[in-house]
Scaffold this motif. Structure first.
Motif, PDB file in Angstrom:
ATOM      1  N   GLU A  74      -2.116  13.833   2.478  1.00 18.62           N
ATOM      2  CA  GLU A  74      -0.895  13.249   3.031  1.00 18.62           C
ATOM      3  C   GLU A  74      -0.307  12.210   2.081  1.00 18.62           C
ATOM      4  OE1 GLU A  74      -2.041  11.742   6.839  1.00 18.62           O
ATOM      5  OE2 GLU A  74      -2.170  13.747   7.731  1.00 18.62           O
ATOM      6  N   GLN A  75      -1.183  11.409   1.477  1.00 20.90           N
ATOM      7  CA  GLN A  75      -0.712  10.403   0.534  1.00 20.90           C
ATOM      8  C   GLN A  75      -0.122  11.056  -0.710  1.00 20.90           C
ATOM      9  OE1 GLN A  75      -4.091   7.868  -0.124  1.00 20.90           O
ATOM     10  NE2 GLN A  75      -3.659   6.618   1.697  1.00 20.90           N
ATOM     11  N   ALA A  76      -0.694  12.165  -1.133  1.00 23.04           N
ATOM     12  CA  ALA A  76      -0.162  12.878  -2.295  1.00 23.04           C
ATOM     13  C   ALA A  76       1.243  13.410  -1.996  1.00 23.04           C
ATOM     14  CB  ALA A  76      -1.088  14.018  -2.695  1.00 23.04           C
ATOM     15  N   GLU A  77       1.438  13.885  -0.779  1.00 18.56           N
ATOM     16  CA  GLU A  77       2.765  14.351  -0.382  1.00 18.56           C
ATOM     17  C   GLU A  77       3.767  13.207  -0.381  1.00 18.56           C
ATOM     18  OE1 GLU A  77       2.324  16.260   3.383  1.00 18.56           O
ATOM     19  OE2 GLU A  77       1.147  17.918   2.555  1.00 18.56           O
ATOM     20  N   GLU A  78       3.351  12.042   0.108  1.00 19.37           N
ATOM     21  CA  GLU A  78       4.233  10.875   0.110  1.00 19.37           C
ATOM     22  C   GLU A  78       4.559  10.437  -1.314  1.00 19.37           C
ATOM     23  OE1 GLU A  78       2.379   7.847   2.423  1.00 19.37           O
ATOM     24  OE2 GLU A  78       2.799   8.826   4.333  1.00 19.37           O
ATOM     25  N   ASP A  79       3.547  10.483  -2.188  1.00 14.06           N
ATOM     26  CA  ASP A  79       3.771  10.106  -3.574  1.00 14.06           C
ATOM     27  C   ASP A  79       4.716  11.085  -4.263  1.00 14.06           C
ATOM     28  OD1 ASP A  79       2.170   7.917  -3.276  1.00 14.06           O
ATOM     29  OD2 ASP A  79       0.395   8.841  -4.220  1.00 14.06           O
ATOM     30  N   ALA A  80       4.660  12.349  -3.870  1.00 14.02           N
ATOM     31  CA  ALA A  80       5.547  13.352  -4.460  1.00 14.02           C
ATOM     32  C   ALA A  80       7.002  13.074  -4.086  1.00 14.02           C
ATOM     33  CB  ALA A  80       5.144  14.744  -4.008  1.00 14.02           C
ATOM     34  N   ASP A  81       7.221  12.431  -2.954  1.00 14.32           N
ATOM     35  CA  ASP A  81       8.579  12.100  -2.518  1.00 14.32           C
ATOM     36  C   ASP A  81       9.132  10.883  -3.250  1.00 14.32           C
ATOM     37  OD1 ASP A  81       8.418  14.164  -0.703  1.00 14.32           O
ATOM     38  OD2 ASP A  81       7.854  12.874   0.982  1.00 14.32           O
ATOM     39  N   ASN A  82       8.280  10.213  -4.029  1.00 13.57           N
ATOM     40  CA  ASN A  82       8.657   8.997  -4.766  1.00 13.57           C
ATOM     41  C   ASN A  82       9.168   7.910  -3.839  1.00 13.57           C
ATOM     42  OD1 ASN A  82       7.940  10.163  -7.192  1.00 13.57           O
ATOM     43  ND2 ASN A  82       9.977  11.051  -7.493  1.00 13.57           N
ATOM     44  N   GLN A  83       8.728   7.926  -2.612  1.00 13.99           N
ATOM     45  CA  GLN A  83       9.159   6.946  -1.623  1.00 13.99           C
ATOM     46  C   GLN A  83       8.599   5.558  -1.942  1.00 13.99           C
ATOM     47  OE1 GLN A  83       7.999   8.025   2.323  1.00 13.99           O
ATOM     48  NE2 GLN A  83       9.171   6.387   3.294  1.00 13.99           N
ATOM     49  N   TYR A  84       7.367   5.511  -2.437  1.00 10.62           N
ATOM     50  CA  TYR A  84       6.725   4.223  -2.695  1.00 10.62           C
ATOM     51  C   TYR A  84       6.531   3.988  -4.191  1.00 10.62           C
ATOM     52  CZ  TYR A  84       5.734   4.589   2.259  1.00 10.62           C
ATOM     53  OH  TYR A  84       5.850   4.730   3.613  1.00 10.62           O
ATOM     54  N   GLU A  85       7.372   4.555  -4.990  1.00  6.45           N
ATOM     55  CA  GLU A  85       7.246   4.416  -6.439  1.00  6.45           C
ATOM     56  C   GLU A  85       7.494   2.970  -6.853  1.00  6.45           C
ATOM     57  OE1 GLU A  85       9.281   6.286 -10.428  1.00  6.45           O
ATOM     58  OE2 GLU A  85       9.424   7.369  -8.549  1.00  6.45           O
ATOM     59  N   GLY A  86       6.652   2.457  -7.713  1.00  8.18           N
ATOM     60  CA  GLY A  86       6.804   1.097  -8.222  1.00  8.18           C
ATOM     61  C   GLY A  86       6.209   0.028  -7.332  1.00  8.18           C
ATOM     62  N   LYS A  87       5.584   0.423  -6.236  1.00  7.03           N
ATOM     63  CA  LYS A  87       4.975  -0.558  -5.336  1.00  7.03           C
ATOM     64  C   LYS A  87       3.470  -0.562  -5.542  1.00  7.03           C
ATOM     65  CE  LYS A  87       8.580  -0.256  -1.911  1.00  7.03           C
ATOM     66  NZ  LYS A  87       8.916  -0.031  -0.531  1.00  7.03           N
ATOM     67  N   GLU A  88       2.867  -1.735  -5.339  1.00  7.94           N
ATOM     68  CA  GLU A  88       1.433  -1.884  -5.541  1.00  7.94           C
ATOM     69  C   GLU A  88       0.652  -1.244  -4.393  1.00  7.94           C
ATOM     70  OE1 GLU A  88      -0.144  -5.694  -6.860  1.00  7.94           O
ATOM     71  OE2 GLU A  88       1.929  -6.406  -6.886  1.00  7.94           O
ATOM     72  N   LYS A  89      -0.540  -0.766  -4.748  1.00  4.85           N
ATOM     73  CA  LYS A  89      -1.444  -0.223  -3.743  1.00  4.85           C
ATOM     74  C   LYS A  89      -2.657  -1.144  -3.672  1.00  4.85           C
ATOM     75  CE  LYS A  89      -0.098   4.520  -4.487  1.00  4.85           C
ATOM     76  NZ  LYS A  89      -0.549   5.878  -4.803  1.00  4.85           N
ATOM     77  N   PHE A  90      -3.028  -1.511  -2.461  1.00  2.25           N
ATOM     78  CA  PHE A  90      -4.145  -2.432  -2.259  1.00  2.25           C
ATOM     79  C   PHE A  90      -5.304  -1.710  -1.582  1.00  2.25           C
ATOM     80  CE2 PHE A  90      -0.383  -5.097  -2.363  1.00  2.25           C
ATOM     81  CZ  PHE A  90      -0.762  -6.046  -3.297  1.00  2.25           C
ATOM     82  N   ILE A  91      -6.518  -2.047  -2.022  1.00  2.00           N
ATOM     83  CA  ILE A  91      -7.729  -1.508  -1.420  1.00  2.00           C
ATOM     84  C   ILE A  91      -8.602  -2.697  -1.016  1.00  2.00           C
ATOM     85  CG2 ILE A  91      -9.793  -0.133  -1.802  1.00  2.00           C
ATOM     86  CD1 ILE A  91      -8.263   1.476  -3.837  1.00  2.00           C
ATOM     87  N   THR A  92      -9.003  -2.714   0.239  1.00  2.00           N
ATOM     88  CA  THR A  92      -9.818  -3.827   0.730  1.00  2.00           C
ATOM     89  C   THR A  92     -11.255  -3.698   0.241  1.00  2.00           C
ATOM     90  OG1 THR A  92     -10.412  -2.668   2.750  1.00  2.00           O
ATOM     91  CG2 THR A  92      -8.403  -4.006   2.817  1.00  2.00           C
ATOM     92  N   SER A  93     -11.960  -4.800   0.283  1.00  2.00           N
ATOM     93  CA  SER A  93     -13.354  -4.801  -0.158  1.00  2.00           C
ATOM     94  C   SER A  93     -14.228  -3.952   0.771  1.00  2.00           C
ATOM     95  CB  SER A  93     -13.900  -6.217  -0.235  1.00  2.00           C
ATOM     96  OG  SER A  93     -13.832  -6.827   1.039  1.00  2.00           O
ATOM     97  N   SER A  94     -13.911  -3.934   2.050  1.00  2.00           N
ATOM     98  CA  SER A  94     -14.707  -3.121   2.977  1.00  2.00           C
ATOM     99  C   SER A  94     -14.501  -1.630   2.694  1.00  2.00           C
ATOM    100  CB  SER A  94     -14.355  -3.435   4.428  1.00  2.00           C
ATOM    101  OG  SER A  94     -12.999  -3.153   4.676  1.00  2.00           O
ATOM    102  N   TYR A  95     -13.273  -1.252   2.302  1.00  2.00           N
ATOM    103  CA  TYR A  95     -13.025   0.150   1.966  1.00  2.00           C
ATOM    104  C   TYR A  95     -13.743   0.520   0.674  1.00  2.00           C
ATOM    105  CZ  TYR A  95     -10.599   4.551   1.206  1.00  2.00           C
ATOM    106  OH  TYR A  95     -10.322   5.876   1.004  1.00  2.00           O
ATOM    107  N   LYS A  96     -13.785  -0.398  -0.284  1.00  2.00           N
ATOM    108  CA  LYS A  96     -14.523  -0.155  -1.525  1.00  2.00           C
ATOM    109  C   LYS A  96     -16.010   0.032  -1.223  1.00  2.00           C
ATOM    110  CE  LYS A  96     -11.494  -2.666  -4.677  1.00  2.00           C
ATOM    111  NZ  LYS A  96     -11.378  -3.831  -5.574  1.00  2.00           N
ATOM    112  N   ARG A  97     -16.541  -0.789  -0.316  1.00  2.00           N
ATOM    113  CA  ARG A  97     -17.934  -0.686   0.082  1.00  2.00           C
ATOM    114  C   ARG A  97     -18.188   0.661   0.751  1.00  2.00           C
ATOM    115  NH1 ARG A  97     -18.684  -3.684   4.503  1.00  2.00           N
ATOM    116  NH2 ARG A  97     -17.657  -5.425   3.486  1.00  2.00           N
ATOM    117  N   LYS A  98     -17.247   1.075   1.601  1.00  2.00           N
ATOM    118  CA  LYS A  98     -17.370   2.351   2.289  1.00  2.00           C
ATOM    119  C   LYS A  98     -17.368   3.502   1.283  1.00  2.00           C
ATOM    120  CE  LYS A  98     -15.049   5.114   5.806  1.00  2.00           C
ATOM    121  NZ  LYS A  98     -13.922   5.174   6.726  1.00  2.00           N
ATOM    122  N   LEU A  99     -16.528   3.421   0.275  1.00  2.00           N
ATOM    123  CA  LEU A  99     -16.490   4.455  -0.757  1.00  2.00           C
ATOM    124  C   LEU A  99     -17.798   4.501  -1.538  1.00  2.00           C
ATOM    125  CD1 LEU A  99     -12.860   4.082  -2.171  1.00  2.00           C
ATOM    126  CD2 LEU A  99     -13.738   5.888  -0.692  1.00  2.00           C
TER     127      LEU A  99
END
Length: 120
Positions: A74-99
């Motif tokens: 779903e995120q790849a589809e959104e990125d293909a639309d260039n809707q959020y181009e040029g905006k930062e993406k944030f990843i929380t520490s808990s998500y990093k731990r989960k990964l």
């Protein structure tokens, strides 16, 4: 003499049924397994509950991986639309731990399947 926690299935079910308590259930299962190793042989231990809990944990991990793959698509589809181009993406520490935990789980799963193939 029978250990009173042997038949405490309801408490175990509640510990792994809610979303936030999944990690606690995994830790408790590991601690319980280690505690069982240290117990004398005379005590009665549940035969299948530990295997059931491990299987349930494995299935939950697999479901989470499937869900994450769906989100990535779903995120790849959104990125293909260039809707959020040029905006930062944030990843929380808990998500990093989960990964990191998921990656470790995948390695353990891979090793387990290799062992099973060698045993056959």
């Amino acid at each position: 003499e029978v250990d009173s926690t042997v038949y405490d299935y309801d408490a175990e079910y509640e510990s792994f049924s809610s979303g936030k308590k999944k990690e606690d259930a995994a830790k408790a299962a590991k601690a319980a397994a280690e505690a069982r190793k240290n117990e004398p042989k005379g005590k009665v231990q549940p035969r299948y509950v530990t295997n059931l809990l491990q299987t349930a944990q494995r299935r939950n991990q697999e479901r989470e991986i499937i869900y994450e793959r769906k989100v990535v698509k779903e995120q790849a589809e959104e990125d293909a639309d260039n809707q959020y181009e040029g905006k930062e993406k944030f990843i929380t520490s808990s998500y990093k731990r989960k990964l990191a935990e998921r990656e470790q789980w995948a390695k353990e799963e891979e090793e387990r399947t290799k062992r099973e193939e060698q045993e056959e």
